[in-house]
Structure formats: C-alpha cells, structure tokens
Design an enzyme around this catalytic site. Structure first.
Site, short mmCIF file in Angstrom:
data_model
loop_
_atom_site.label_atom_id
_atom_site.label_comp_id
_atom_site.label_asym_id
_atom_site.label_seq_id
_atom_site.Cartn_x
_atom_site.Cartn_y
_atom_site.Cartn_z
N GLU A 164 35.82 21.75 -27.77
CA GLU A 164 35.09 22.53 -28.76
C GLU A 164 33.60 22.19 -28.74
OE1 GLU A 164 35.12 23.81 -33.46
OE2 GLU A 164 36.29 22.06 -32.83
N GLU A 261 38.90 28.67 -39.30
CA GLU A 261 38.31 27.38 -39.67
C GLU A 261 37.05 27.62 -40.51
OE1 GLU A 261 37.88 23.07 -37.57
OE2 GLU A 261 36.65 24.67 -36.76
#
Length: 284
Positions: A164, A261
């Site tokens: 990420e 998220e």
C-alpha cells in the site's frame, strides 16, 4: 440466534452491490450495536459481500473463528488485514537491517495462520519509513529482497501481500508513496504473492490522474481501498468522481474487493444510512 432487529429502515436483506465493497467494524455500530458478529450480519443484510479488518490479526483466536464461521454462513469474503508491524517513524525494510527483516518475515509467517483461520486471501504490507542515510536505489533493493523472501512464505499457501503506497500528507516520510513505485517493486519481486493495494484516497492526494494510473498499474493491482478527498469519508462527499472511477474498474472486469477504509461524514444512524446510499449511488 434470533435475527437482529436493526434500527435502520433498509429492506433486509438488500440486493447485493455490483462491485464487492467491504466495510469495516465500527462503520455501522449505531445500527447494529457493538457486537462484531451483529455488525457483520448487518453488512450482509445491507448488500455487502465482503468485509475487511486491519486489526484481525490481533483479535482473539476464538473471535477470529466465530467471525469466519459467520462470513462463511453469509457467503462473505474476508478482505485485507495488516500482516505486520508498520514502522511509521524509523526505517525497517528500507534499511537492510537483517534483524528487522527477520522480524518482518516472522510476522508474515504468523499472518499465514491468521489468513487460514479467517479464509483471507490478501494481507496489507507497508514497507515502512525511508532510510534517509541511504540512496533510494539501495533502499529499494533492500525492500525487494525482503518482499521476495516473504513471497516465498506466502506462495505455497496461495496468499498475496498487497503493498500500500501512502500519501505524503497523512504519512510523511514513508518509503512507498506512489503507484508507479509500487508497480516497479512488484515487477522486481516477480511473484503472484506480491501485488498492489491501490488506495484511491491516498493516490488522489499523492499523484491524482487516477484512472490513467490505475490503467498503467492494472496488471499488478490485486486490491482497492476507498475514501473521498478531502476528509477521507464515503464517496460523493469530496472531489473524486467515484461513479466514473468505479465504472472504469468494473469495465475492466475486476472481481476483487474494494475496501471502505474511511470514516462516516455524518454521525448516528442517519450517517450510516448515508454511507449505504452513497455506495448505491456510485455502484456501476
């Protein structure tokens, strides 16, 4: 167990979303209560087909197993959980320090057991902070070597770590920040166990140009995460044209998970309803 009588007014169960959006615990606690299992039931009843939980690895084994059973009963997939300790303020993988590498690999081995317990396929990996005393080329070589060794652990179990990149504003000083950098690293590792987690919120801040960058990285992307900017709330609350972004992703035939998220832009049950309505509005 008697089905939960939720406080919202959505039909139960609702029609499934086209794209596989994955909420997290806490997103619907006002409607479903504090019990993680009731929150999972609520998600399934609201039309969500997956769930993600960054902290799954730290939950008691009995709770992991109970959540896995419920997800299986409701035909839900488990999304990402964080696989290791993230070093936010000092270098670890970029440093080339062998003790830190072994610590990381030990946590990856432990994450395999978690993934098998909760039927997860993907786990989040963040290489940590820059080592400002080393050239970027040397740092990259250190990170690639650590990830190759982690891939050797994951490949036999058909598990994938997703790297990420994080934006410079929320997480200054991190080694991995851009999608092209993540693409380069995945190509160098050259394993199905090492792919990209393209967080649309982070990359809107870091580089913008979302659809072309997604297209350029497509072969290495295994997972998406969502959040509008500014604010990191649900789609339709910021500047990102999620209708078009999701239309592009769906048009490429993406069958993976898109993790939600982000926070809720409004408080209470009405705010939780607004999250669901926003996703209905942008689901292609």
């Amino acid at each position: 167990m008697k089905p939960q009588q939720y406080a919202n007014t959505f039909p139960q169960p609702a029609e499934a979303f086209t794209l596989d959006f994955a909420p997290h615990l806490g997103m619907f606690r006002e409607s479903a209560g504090e019990d993680p299992l009731e929150q999972l039931r609520f998600m399934a009843d609201a039309g969500f087909r997956s769930f993600e939980d960054n902290g799954m690895g730290n939950r008691p084994v009995a709770q992991q197993e109970a959540m896995a059973r419920l997800m299986a009963e409701r035909d839900m997939r488990m999304g990402v959980f964080v696989a290791h300790t993230i070093y936010w303020d000092r270098p670890n993988l970029a440093s080339g320090d062998l003790a830190l590498r072994e610590e990381f690999l030990g946590e990856i081995r432990a994450a395999v057991a978690v993934a098998q317990r909760v039927n997860a396929r993907w786990m989040t990996v963040v290489p940590g902070h820059l080592d400002l005393r080393q050239d970027m080329g040397h740092q990259t070589a250190h990170v690639v070597e650590s990830l190759r060794r982690a891939a050797d652990i994951l490949e036999p179990h058909n598990l994938t770590m997703v790297l990420e990149p994080l934006n410079f504003r929320n997480h200054p000083g991190m080694f991995l920040s851009g999608s092209a950098q993540a693409y380069e690293i995945c190509r160098a590792v050259n394993s199905p166990a090492c792919k990209i987690l393209f967080d649309i919120y982070h990359q809107q801040i870091q580089e913008g140009n979302l659809i072309p960058n997604i297209e350029a990285c497509w072969d290495e992307i295994a997972y998406f995460q969502i959040g509008d900017n500014p604010g990191r709330k649900e789609p339709t609350t910021g500047e990102i044209n999620y209708s078009n972004v999701f239309k592009y992703i769906a048009g490429r035939g993406y069958e993976g998970i898109l993790g939600m998220e982000h926070g809720n832009s409004q408080e209470g049950i009405s705010g939780e309803k607004a999250v669901i309505e926003a996703y209905r509005a942008v689901d292609p």
